[in-house]
Design a protein around this motif. Structure first.
Motif, PDB file in Angstrom:
ATOM      1  N   ASP A 219       3.036 -18.751 -22.790  1.00 50.41           N
ATOM      2  CA  ASP A 219       2.154 -19.386 -21.997  1.00 50.41           C
ATOM      3  C   ASP A 219       2.270 -18.102 -20.809  1.00 50.41           C
ATOM      4  O   ASP A 219       2.095 -17.364 -19.940  1.00 50.41           O
ATOM      5  CB  ASP A 219       2.093 -20.600 -21.358  1.00 50.41           C
ATOM      6  CG  ASP A 219       1.299 -20.949 -22.302  1.00 50.41           C
ATOM      7  OD1 ASP A 219       0.396 -20.812 -22.801  1.00 50.41           O
ATOM      8  OD2 ASP A 219       1.853 -22.185 -22.174  1.00 50.41           O
ATOM      9  N   ALA A 220       3.886 -17.568 -20.440  1.00 50.57           N
ATOM     10  CA  ALA A 220       4.634 -17.076 -20.101  1.00 50.57           C
ATOM     11  C   ALA A 220       5.861 -15.891 -20.370  1.00 50.57           C
ATOM     12  O   ALA A 220       6.263 -16.365 -21.021  1.00 50.57           O
ATOM     13  CB  ALA A 220       4.740 -18.057 -18.779  1.00 50.57           C
ATOM     14  N   VAL A 221       6.272 -15.032 -19.961  1.00 58.17           N
ATOM     15  CA  VAL A 221       6.544 -13.815 -20.822  1.00 58.17           C
ATOM     16  C   VAL A 221       8.309 -14.107 -18.699  1.00 58.17           C
ATOM     17  O   VAL A 221       7.557 -13.122 -17.962  1.00 58.17           O
ATOM     18  CB  VAL A 221       6.462 -12.923 -20.972  1.00 58.17           C
ATOM     19  CG1 VAL A 221       7.463 -11.966 -21.066  1.00 58.17           C
ATOM     20  CG2 VAL A 221       5.443 -12.979 -22.262  1.00 58.17           C
ATOM     21  N   VAL A 222       8.955 -13.569 -19.598  1.00 57.14           N
ATOM     22  CA  VAL A 222      10.168 -13.614 -18.496  1.00 57.14           C
ATOM     23  C   VAL A 222      10.728 -11.947 -18.893  1.00 57.14           C
ATOM     24  O   VAL A 222      12.300 -12.507 -20.108  1.00 57.14           O
ATOM     25  CB  VAL A 222      10.637 -14.732 -18.273  1.00 57.14           C
ATOM     26  CG1 VAL A 222      12.010 -13.748 -17.039  1.00 57.14           C
ATOM     27  CG2 VAL A 222      10.415 -15.595 -17.471  1.00 57.14           C
ATOM     28  N   LEU A 223      10.873 -10.777 -18.234  1.00 59.88           N
ATOM     29  CA  LEU A 223      11.654  -9.557 -19.366  1.00 59.88           C
ATOM     30  C   LEU A 223      13.332  -9.335 -17.859  1.00 59.88           C
ATOM     31  O   LEU A 223      12.811  -9.787 -16.838  1.00 59.88           O
ATOM     32  CB  LEU A 223      10.656  -8.408 -18.245  1.00 59.88           C
ATOM     33  CG  LEU A 223       9.178  -8.729 -19.433  1.00 59.88           C
ATOM     34  CD1 LEU A 223       8.919  -7.437 -19.018  1.00 59.88           C
ATOM     35  CD2 LEU A 223       9.896  -9.364 -21.114  1.00 59.88           C
ATOM     36  N   THR A 224      14.339  -9.593 -18.869  1.00 61.82           N
ATOM     37  CA  THR A 224      15.277  -9.334 -17.885  1.00 61.82           C
ATOM     38  C   THR A 224      15.657  -7.667 -18.471  1.00 61.82           C
ATOM     39  O   THR A 224      16.732  -8.288 -17.893  1.00 61.82           O
ATOM     40  CB  THR A 224      16.361 -11.102 -18.195  1.00 61.82           C
ATOM     41  OG1 THR A 224      16.411 -10.530 -19.515  1.00 61.82           O
ATOM     42  CG2 THR A 224      15.506 -11.706 -17.887  1.00 61.82           C
ATOM     43  N   ALA A 225      15.477  -7.164 -19.132  1.00 63.00           N
ATOM     44  CA  ALA A 225      16.255  -6.171 -19.579  1.00 63.00           C
ATOM     45  C   ALA A 225      15.766  -5.257 -18.391  1.00 63.00           C
ATOM     46  O   ALA A 225      15.460  -5.809 -17.209  1.00 63.00           O
ATOM     47  CB  ALA A 225      15.561  -5.495 -21.051  1.00 63.00           C
ATOM     48  N   ASP A 226      16.812  -4.228 -18.141  1.00 61.53           N
ATOM     49  CA  ASP A 226      17.018  -3.325 -17.272  1.00 61.53           C
ATOM     50  C   ASP A 226      15.958  -2.537 -17.077  1.00 61.53           C
ATOM     51  O   ASP A 226      14.346  -2.557 -17.649  1.00 61.53           O
ATOM     52  CB  ASP A 226      17.896  -2.222 -17.558  1.00 61.53           C
ATOM     53  CG  ASP A 226      18.838  -1.488 -16.668  1.00 61.53           C
ATOM     54  OD1 ASP A 226      19.198  -2.476 -15.073  1.00 61.53           O
ATOM     55  OD2 ASP A 226      19.037  -0.601 -16.574  1.00 61.53           O
ATOM     56  N   LEU A 227      15.394  -2.796 -15.484  1.00 59.49           N
ATOM     57  CA  LEU A 227      13.817  -2.268 -15.478  1.00 59.49           C
ATOM     58  C   LEU A 227      12.915  -0.740 -16.971  1.00 59.49           C
ATOM     59  O   LEU A 227      12.080  -0.949 -16.479  1.00 59.49           O
ATOM     60  CB  LEU A 227      13.569  -0.930 -13.998  1.00 59.49           C
ATOM     61  CG  LEU A 227      13.873  -2.306 -12.982  1.00 59.49           C
ATOM     62  CD1 LEU A 227      14.354  -1.620 -11.681  1.00 59.49           C
ATOM     63  CD2 LEU A 227      13.329  -3.556 -12.862  1.00 59.49           C
ATOM     64  N   PRO A 228      13.709   0.623 -16.467  1.00 56.00           N
ATOM     65  CA  PRO A 228      13.176   1.114 -18.106  1.00 56.00           C
ATOM     66  C   PRO A 228      12.648   0.764 -19.368  1.00 56.00           C
ATOM     67  O   PRO A 228      11.445   0.833 -19.164  1.00 56.00           O
ATOM     68  CB  PRO A 228      14.447   2.338 -18.336  1.00 56.00           C
ATOM     69  CG  PRO A 228      15.124   2.256 -16.645  1.00 56.00           C
ATOM     70  CD  PRO A 228      15.402   0.522 -16.236  1.00 56.00           C
ATOM     71  N   VAL A 229      13.651  -0.693 -19.403  1.00 53.28           N
ATOM     72  CA  VAL A 229      13.320  -0.037 -20.876  1.00 53.28           C
ATOM     73  C   VAL A 229      11.399  -1.843 -20.811  1.00 53.28           C
ATOM     74  O   VAL A 229      10.640  -2.218 -21.155  1.00 53.28           O
ATOM     75  CB  VAL A 229      14.415  -2.226 -21.514  1.00 53.28           C
ATOM     76  CG1 VAL A 229      14.039  -2.270 -22.430  1.00 53.28           C
ATOM     77  CG2 VAL A 229      15.161  -0.718 -21.558  1.00 53.28           C
ATOM     78  N   THR A 230      11.900  -2.504 -19.164  1.00 54.60           N
ATOM     79  CA  THR A 230      10.923  -3.732 -18.789  1.00 54.60           C
ATOM     80  C   THR A 230       9.621  -2.619 -18.707  1.00 54.60           C
ATOM     81  O   THR A 230       8.655  -2.788 -19.287  1.00 54.60           O
ATOM     82  CB  THR A 230      11.317  -4.183 -17.632  1.00 54.60           C
ATOM     83  OG1 THR A 230      12.079  -5.340 -17.636  1.00 54.60           O
ATOM     84  CG2 THR A 230      10.165  -5.189 -17.101  1.00 54.60           C
TER      85      THR A 230
END
Length: 458
Positions: A219-230
């Motif tokens: 239902d939701a996704v939290v992305l915690t990778a470094d910004l270029p990966v995100t």
């Protein structure tokens, strides 16, 4: 800031003490200077005042007390409104705390502000060098970043028995005990999107990049990778009026020593004679410091079991240019720079640091090229610099336009770099999903009344 860990564990009904043993360091760190003097930094106000009085005189001790009070006022003005809250617009900052921060001089420059309290240059360094972690020289950093000095010189420095990796392990274990499932050795390769919402995450085995992919809905996704990966996963980078600027990087030598060095503190900062020039070199000129200030950490001072008997674990950290500022070939230059740093420590004449190179049994060198290989933008572990245009609501936000149920966390988004801010970023991301205090937006069709699955891609 162990209370931030307390807050994270409490979210799943646990206590930090049940998962971690945190040991307060005293001194928090030891500062060594080119003139041969040493100042130990204590969180206890009486102990620190006595140390300042011993090393710098009674006038400096009085100035230290005023500086400590100012740092505390800064922290109280910032922590709830500017650091620990979600913002959808700079207008959300308007209010009494903004006026309070302005009255405290928070929008001035950190170095000159600290100098008003403590004229002794050694103390100025102790209470302003932390700006480098934010990627800005003390003379150019906002005085508001004095809160970083507050966190370690006033609130104290702690070490988890078993090493820093125990923090991540303990948090992961608590999450699993609360029902989370962690997929190790998996690489997220894409996000399935329909009408502005991520419906599923695609992922495959990290050690088999051409192998089959799995699909997991949420239902939701939290992305915690470094910004270029995100941004690569999202397929685009948000438009900004100014190009993103990254903080300086660091060269780190991890070493196992055959001989113990009981005179060496847990954390030692070895300052060179140069100061302002060093920031110019690594930030503006893109070259290593000619007279470096170095961090030497000896975890076995606190936890001897981290190394075999009669041995020591040590790492040496040298700030350096990131890959966007320097064209150095780190594969070639890195080993030479390691030898130069060890020789520089020996040259400074401190017996506990004099012959490190002769007693290294095993070592690993980490350079900006290694950080980049791990997916960190510009080859720096310190992410975006905390310039004014990348601070607070001007930093890349934790909501992404056009993606209704994607939230960011980690050091590239708000509030910023370091373990305390990153823990806070996790709370802010959770509030976006579940609905938290205040009037900030949350992602649609989620909330505490909805049974949901949330993917965290890190």
């Amino acid at each position: 800031m162990p209370e931030l860990l307390d807050e994270a564990f409490a979210a799943v009904g646990e206590r930090t003490a049940d998962r971690l043993e945190l040991i307060e360091l005293d001194p928090a760190y030891r500062a060594q200077f080119a003139d041969g003097s040493t100042i130990d930094v204590h969180a206890d106000p009486a102990a620190m005042e006595a140390e300042v009085r011993r090393a710098c005189g009674p006038a400096a001790a009085d100035g230290y007390q005023r500086l400590r009070d100012w740092l505390g006022e800064l922290y109280r003005a910032e922590i709830d409104t500017f650091i620990g809250a979600n913002h959808d617009s700079p207008l959300g900052l308007l209010g009494p705390d903004l006026l309070r921060l302005a009255r405290l001089g928070g929008f001035g420059r950190l170095g000159p502000r600290v100098a008003r309290f403590v004229p002794d240059e050694r103390l100025q360094r102790i209470f302003s060098f932390q700006a480098l972690y934010a990627g800005v020289p003390p003379d150019r950093a906002l005085a508001a970043y004095g809160v970083i000095a507050y966190m370690d010189t006033v609130r104290g420095v702690f070490f988890p028995r078993g090493g820093m990796r125990r923090i991540g392990t303990a948090l992961a274990d608590a999450a699993v005990a609360a029902g989370a499932e962690i997929h190790y050795g998996r690489t997220v390769t894409g996000l399935e999107r329909t009408l502005g919402r991520v419906r599923a995450v695609r992922h495959g085995a990290t050690d088999d990049p051409r192998g089959p992919l799995e699909r997991t809905a949420g239902d939701a996704v939290v992305l915690t990778a470094d910004l270029p990966v995100t941004y690569r996963l999202l397929g685009r980078s948000p438009r900004r009026p100014l190009r993103l600027r990254y903080a300086p990087s660091a060269v780190v030598l991890h070493a196992g020593l055959r001989r113990r060095r009981p005179a060496l503190a847990h954390h030692t900062i070895s300052f060179g004679a140069a100061w302002r020039r060093t920031f110019q070199e690594i930030i503006d000129d893109g070259r290593p410091m000619s007279d470096p200030s170095l961090l030497v950490t000896r975890p076995t001072a606190t936890d001897p079991e981290l190394a075999p008997p009669d041995s020591d674990l040590l790492f040496l950290l040298a700030p350096c240019p990131n890959l966007t500022r320097s064209g150095l070939d780190w594969a070639e230059f890195g080993p030479r720079y390691r030898d130069l740093l060890l020789a520089e420590l020996a040259r400074r004449g401190r017996p506990e640091l004099a012959d490190l190179a002769d007693h290294i049994e095993i070592s690993r060198l980490v350079t900006p090229a290694d950080w980049a290989a791990d997916g960190l933008a510009a080859g720096t572990p310190f992410s975006l610099a905390h310039t004014f245009s990348q601070t607070g609501p001007f930093r890349p936000g934790n909501l992404v336009g056009g993606w209704e149920n994607v939230v960011l966390a980690g050091c590239g988004t708000t509030p910023g770099v370091g373990i305390p801010p990153v823990l806070i970023s996790g709370r802010l991301a959770a509030q976006r999903i579940t609905g938290g205090p205040g009037r900030s937006r949350r992602v649609p069709n989620t909330g505490p009344d909805r049974a949901m699955g949330t993917w965290i891609a890190s």
